[in-house]
Design an enzyme around this catalytic site. Structure first.
Site, PDB file in Angstrom:
ATOM      1  N   GLY A  16       0.855  -1.109  -0.133  1.00  0.00           N
ATOM      2  CA  GLY A  16       0.083   0.048   0.013  1.00  0.00           C
ATOM      3  C   GLY A  16       0.815   1.178  -0.186  1.00  0.00           C
ATOM      4  O   GLY A  16       2.318   1.355  -0.369  1.00  0.00           O
ATOM      5  N   GLN A  49     -11.275   6.411  -0.561  1.00  0.00           N
ATOM      6  CA  GLN A  49     -11.866   7.344  -1.639  1.00  0.00           C
ATOM      7  C   GLN A  49     -11.697   8.807  -1.432  1.00  0.00           C
ATOM      8  O   GLN A  49     -11.321   9.617  -2.166  1.00  0.00           O
ATOM      9  CB  GLN A  49     -13.424   7.028  -1.502  1.00  0.00           C
ATOM     10  CG  GLN A  49     -13.842   5.657  -1.708  1.00  0.00           C
ATOM     11  CD  GLN A  49     -15.331   5.544  -1.506  1.00  0.00           C
ATOM     12  OE1 GLN A  49     -15.936   6.220  -0.639  1.00  0.00           O
ATOM     13  NE2 GLN A  49     -15.896   4.253  -2.006  1.00  0.00           N
ATOM     14  N   GLY A  50     -11.565   9.137   0.045  1.00  0.00           N
ATOM     15  CA  GLY A  50     -11.683  10.597   0.498  1.00  0.00           C
ATOM     16  C   GLY A  50     -10.365  11.412   0.010  1.00  0.00           C
ATOM     17  O   GLY A  50     -10.739  12.285  -0.679  1.00  0.00           O
ATOM     18  N   GLU A 119     -14.094  17.239   5.130  1.00  0.00           N
ATOM     19  CA  GLU A 119     -14.642  16.067   5.832  1.00  0.00           C
ATOM     20  C   GLU A 119     -14.977  16.089   7.185  1.00  0.00           C
ATOM     21  O   GLU A 119     -14.714  17.156   7.953  1.00  0.00           O
ATOM     22  CB  GLU A 119     -13.529  14.578   5.449  1.00  0.00           C
ATOM     23  CG  GLU A 119     -13.408  14.400   3.971  1.00  0.00           C
ATOM     24  CD  GLU A 119     -12.467  13.200   3.671  1.00  0.00           C
ATOM     25  OE1 GLU A 119     -12.379  12.361   4.433  1.00  0.00           O
ATOM     26  OE2 GLU A 119     -12.435  12.700   2.720  1.00  0.00           O
ATOM     27  N   HIS A 240     -16.501   3.289  10.729  1.00  0.00           N
ATOM     28  CA  HIS A 240     -17.099   4.520   9.595  1.00  0.00           C
ATOM     29  C   HIS A 240     -18.665   4.458   9.512  1.00  0.00           C
ATOM     30  O   HIS A 240     -19.195   3.345   9.650  1.00  0.00           O
ATOM     31  CB  HIS A 240     -16.576   4.089   8.066  1.00  0.00           C
ATOM     32  CG  HIS A 240     -16.538   5.278   7.177  1.00  0.00           C
ATOM     33  ND1 HIS A 240     -17.808   5.623   6.745  1.00  0.00           N
ATOM     34  CD2 HIS A 240     -15.562   6.094   6.861  1.00  0.00           C
ATOM     35  CE1 HIS A 240     -17.579   6.867   5.981  1.00  0.00           C
ATOM     36  NE2 HIS A 240     -16.115   6.809   5.992  1.00  0.00           N
ATOM     37  N   ARG A 286     -16.364  10.790  13.458  1.00  0.00           N
ATOM     38  CA  ARG A 286     -16.862   9.471  12.882  1.00  0.00           C
ATOM     39  C   ARG A 286     -17.574   8.739  14.181  1.00  0.00           C
ATOM     40  O   ARG A 286     -18.414   7.937  14.030  1.00  0.00           O
ATOM     41  CB  ARG A 286     -15.728   8.634  12.405  1.00  0.00           C
ATOM     42  CG  ARG A 286     -15.460   8.952  10.633  1.00  0.00           C
ATOM     43  CD  ARG A 286     -14.301   8.243  10.289  1.00  0.00           C
ATOM     44  NE  ARG A 286     -14.006   8.713   8.959  1.00  0.00           N
ATOM     45  CZ  ARG A 286     -13.080   8.541   8.227  1.00  0.00           C
ATOM     46  NH1 ARG A 286     -12.235   7.578   8.445  1.00  0.00           N
ATOM     47  NH2 ARG A 286     -12.745   8.911   7.095  1.00  0.00           N
ATOM     48  N   HIS A 347     -13.705   0.141  10.266  1.00  0.00           N
ATOM     49  CA  HIS A 347     -13.013   0.726   9.274  1.00  0.00           C
ATOM     50  C   HIS A 347     -11.539   1.006   9.583  1.00  0.00           C
ATOM     51  O   HIS A 347     -10.905   0.828   8.878  1.00  0.00           O
ATOM     52  CB  HIS A 347     -13.826   2.450   9.232  1.00  0.00           C
ATOM     53  CG  HIS A 347     -12.991   3.045   7.789  1.00  0.00           C
ATOM     54  ND1 HIS A 347     -13.170   2.683   6.701  1.00  0.00           N
ATOM     55  CD2 HIS A 347     -12.529   4.344   8.090  1.00  0.00           C
ATOM     56  CE1 HIS A 347     -12.674   3.649   6.006  1.00  0.00           C
ATOM     57  NE2 HIS A 347     -11.991   4.605   6.622  1.00  0.00           N
ATOM     58  N   GLU A 371      -1.325   2.028   8.946  1.00  0.00           N
ATOM     59  CA  GLU A 371      -2.575   1.322   9.806  1.00  0.00           C
ATOM     60  C   GLU A 371      -2.032   0.338  10.712  1.00  0.00           C
ATOM     61  O   GLU A 371      -2.429   0.202  11.842  1.00  0.00           O
ATOM     62  CB  GLU A 371      -3.636   0.911   8.954  1.00  0.00           C
ATOM     63  CG  GLU A 371      -4.801   0.761   9.806  1.00  0.00           C
ATOM     64  CD  GLU A 371      -6.143   0.427   9.203  1.00  0.00           C
ATOM     65  OE1 GLU A 371      -7.165  -0.107   9.859  1.00  0.00           O
ATOM     66  OE2 GLU A 371      -6.043   0.488   7.847  1.00  0.00           O
ATOM     67  N   ARG A 382      -9.380   8.564  14.852  1.00  0.00           N
ATOM     68  CA  ARG A 382      -8.697   9.261  13.616  1.00  0.00           C
ATOM     69  C   ARG A 382      -9.557  10.168  13.033  1.00  0.00           C
ATOM     70  O   ARG A 382     -10.771   9.930  12.568  1.00  0.00           O
ATOM     71  CB  ARG A 382      -8.263   7.923  12.977  1.00  0.00           C
ATOM     72  CG  ARG A 382      -7.832   8.700  11.424  1.00  0.00           C
ATOM     73  CD  ARG A 382      -7.194   7.892  10.616  1.00  0.00           C
ATOM     74  NE  ARG A 382      -8.161   6.808   9.771  1.00  0.00           N
ATOM     75  CZ  ARG A 382      -8.834   7.289   8.646  1.00  0.00           C
ATOM     76  NH1 ARG A 382      -8.636   8.406   8.172  1.00  0.00           N
ATOM     77  NH2 ARG A 382      -9.585   6.371   8.220  1.00  0.00           N
TER      78      ARG A 382
END
Length: 505
Positions: A16, A49-50, A119, A240, A286, A347, A371, A382
């Site tokens: 990643g 995505q964000g 966000e 999430h 969140r 999430h 992570e 987070r």
């Protein structure tokens, strides 16, 4: 079955953003071997995505504001010095990604300026993104850069089984490589390295409902713990608030950025249930939103709540969120005309393998970022889009520190041996235990917990772990068995950490 012994300078576990960015930083200084469980692009990064939170508009935003937002959402458990260095170093890593070929979305009519989103929990627009394909775009560019570097070797469909440590040879503990399973052939390689870098991602598959891909089985956390490295804050699993609720969606995430653009969370009867719960309403942090949704579902008996985008301009969805818009349309949901059904899901692991400001774990010559690690940035929860930021900052810091690492290894290394293990004809045992772990964790160690539920979960998980131990030593290992062993240990760590913390954050 015995294994071959191979050597490299830098062993990177995971492909990643953290693993690839680290690899690019050390590749000019030695051979880099990157191990990845599936196809190279299959990681949690790909599904982000964000975007990446970073202060790039200093006229309207500031480092101080980003720091304050992070500390507030972290519920008093963030390390302030880590928050500050992460926030302040972020912009240069964004610029580096652009140099590496990442194509972030630009402002309409001004291609020189990055389009910044907002966000949950953020007081300003500071999220740089590539529409709603950010992770996929970052992954693409980093993989291409790694492929171009002659010192980088990427082994796909390979899985680290356990870390090699000098303690097993009666020496002061240090890491010097890993046993690595070739998932295709079934062979196990003994891979020696100056340093090992953990970038294995999170452990969302420990829960029944998660936004994470199938590879997120907590391998790095489990291996590091077994090797003697410190692990912390495992009880802080972030849920999430908005996974798409549809039988064919398979853990599809509905980005927080939709609420950043004005989306409203509603009950089936249309009630804006976040109004009055938090000053930011549907854009609350969140943990607040996920707990509120959980309470409303239990109170009303509804299967889901709804994210309402219908009051926003009709051209917004296909322009700003093409990925989510197309996915919803394929399932018969037009977000321009009808609200999107959503539910919470596991999430992000806010805890993990403890690292210092240079990404070094408590085990010599083992570093980590992303992570899998616990840097102190996130605290108990987070802040949205701080994850990719953290991965970049600490991958670069770990790489700089690891260049000076002195290798340590025993005079003679024992290769992997399967002993008297045989092939198993009872794969159903693995799948059954896997399902039991995930259901027990969702039902007893989910968004809202109690001592009684945690005790029930602990008893069930320990029985399952005993079965897994017996199975592991009697049969030849497979990817599924390794992942099950790891996810059961991570479940144990989450439960144990939750039972020790006698407060709610």
């Amino acid at each position: 079955m015995e294994s071959s012994i191979q050597e490299t300078d830098f062993l990177v576990l995971g492909s990643g953003i953290a693993g690839l960015y680290y690899a690019l930083h050390v590749a000019d200084h030695g051979r880099v071997t990157i191990i990845t469980k599936r196809d190279p692009a299959e990681s949690s990064t790909r599904y982000a995505q964000g975007g990446i939170a970073s202060v790039l508009d200093h006229e309207r935003d500031s480092f101080e504001s980003h720091v304050e937002d992070t500390l507030r959402v972290g519920a008093g458990l963030c390390k302030q010095e880590i928050v500050r260095l992460t926030v302040e170093e972020g912009p240069r890593h964004i610029r580096r990604l652009i140099e590496l070929g990442v194509e972030f979305t630009r402002q309409p009519g001004d291609q020189a300026a990055l389009d910044l989103g907002r966000e949950g929990g953020h007081s300003h627009r500071r999220v740089v993104h590539a529409t709603d394909f950010t992770g996929q775009e970052v992954e693409r560019a980093l993989l291409a850069a790694v492929a171009r570097h002659p010192n980088c070797q990427l082994l796909d469909h390979h899985l680290a089984v356990d870390l090699l440590t000098t303690a097993a040879y009666g020496l002061p503990n240090a890491c010097f490589g890993a046993y690595v399973l070739d998932a295709r052939s079934g062979g196990v390689m003994t891979l020696l390295s100056r340093v090992v870098f953990l970038a294995t991602g999170g452990a969302g598959k420990v829960y029944l409902y998660t936004s994470n891909p199938d590879v997120a089985t907590g391998d790095g956390i489990a291996m590091a713990y077994r090797a003697g490295a410190a692990v912390a804050n495992m009880e802080f699993y972030q849920f999430h608030p908005t996974l798409l609720y549809h039988p064919h969606a398979k853990s599809f995430l509905i980005s927080e950025a939709l609420r950043g653009e004005g989306g409203i969370l509603r009950l089936p009867d249309g009630t804006d249930f976040m109004k009055g719960v938090h000053e930011l309403g549907s854009l609350a942090p969140r943990d607040v939103v996920a707990r509120t949704i959980d309470a409303e579902l239990k109170r009303t008996g509804a299967d889901c709540v709804y994210l309402d985008m219908t009051a926003l301009p009709k051209e917004l969805a296909p322009r700003r969120f093409p990925n989510i818009h197309e996915k919803c349309l394929a399932l018969g949901i037009d977000m321009r005309e009808q609200p999107i059904p959503v539910v919470p899901g596991a999430h992000y692991c806010c805890g993990g393998v403890v690292v210092d400001a240079q990404g070094r774990t408590t085990l010599r010559n083992l570093s980590a970022a992303g992570e899998v690690s616990c840097t102190g940035l996130h605290g108990a929860c987070r802040l949205a889009s701080n994850s990719l930021l953290e991965a970049l900052v600490f991958a670069a810091r770990a790489a700089a520190a690891d260049l000076a690492a002195e290798p340590v290894r025993p005079a003679t290394v024992r290769p992997w041996s399967s002993g008297n293990a045989v092939n198993s004809d009872e794969a159903v045992v693995v799948s059954q235990n896997w399902d039991e772990v995930r259901r027990a964790m969702w039902n007893y160690v989910g968004i809202v917990r109690s001592e009684k539920r945690l005790d029930r979960a602990r008893r069930r998980i320990e029985l399952i772990r005993e079965e897994i131990r017996e199975y592991y030593w009697n049969f030849l290992i497979t990817s599924d068995l390794c992942e099950l062993r790891n996810i059961a240990l991570v479940a144990h760590l989450i439960i144990d950490s939750a039972r020790r913390r006698k407060e709610s954050r």
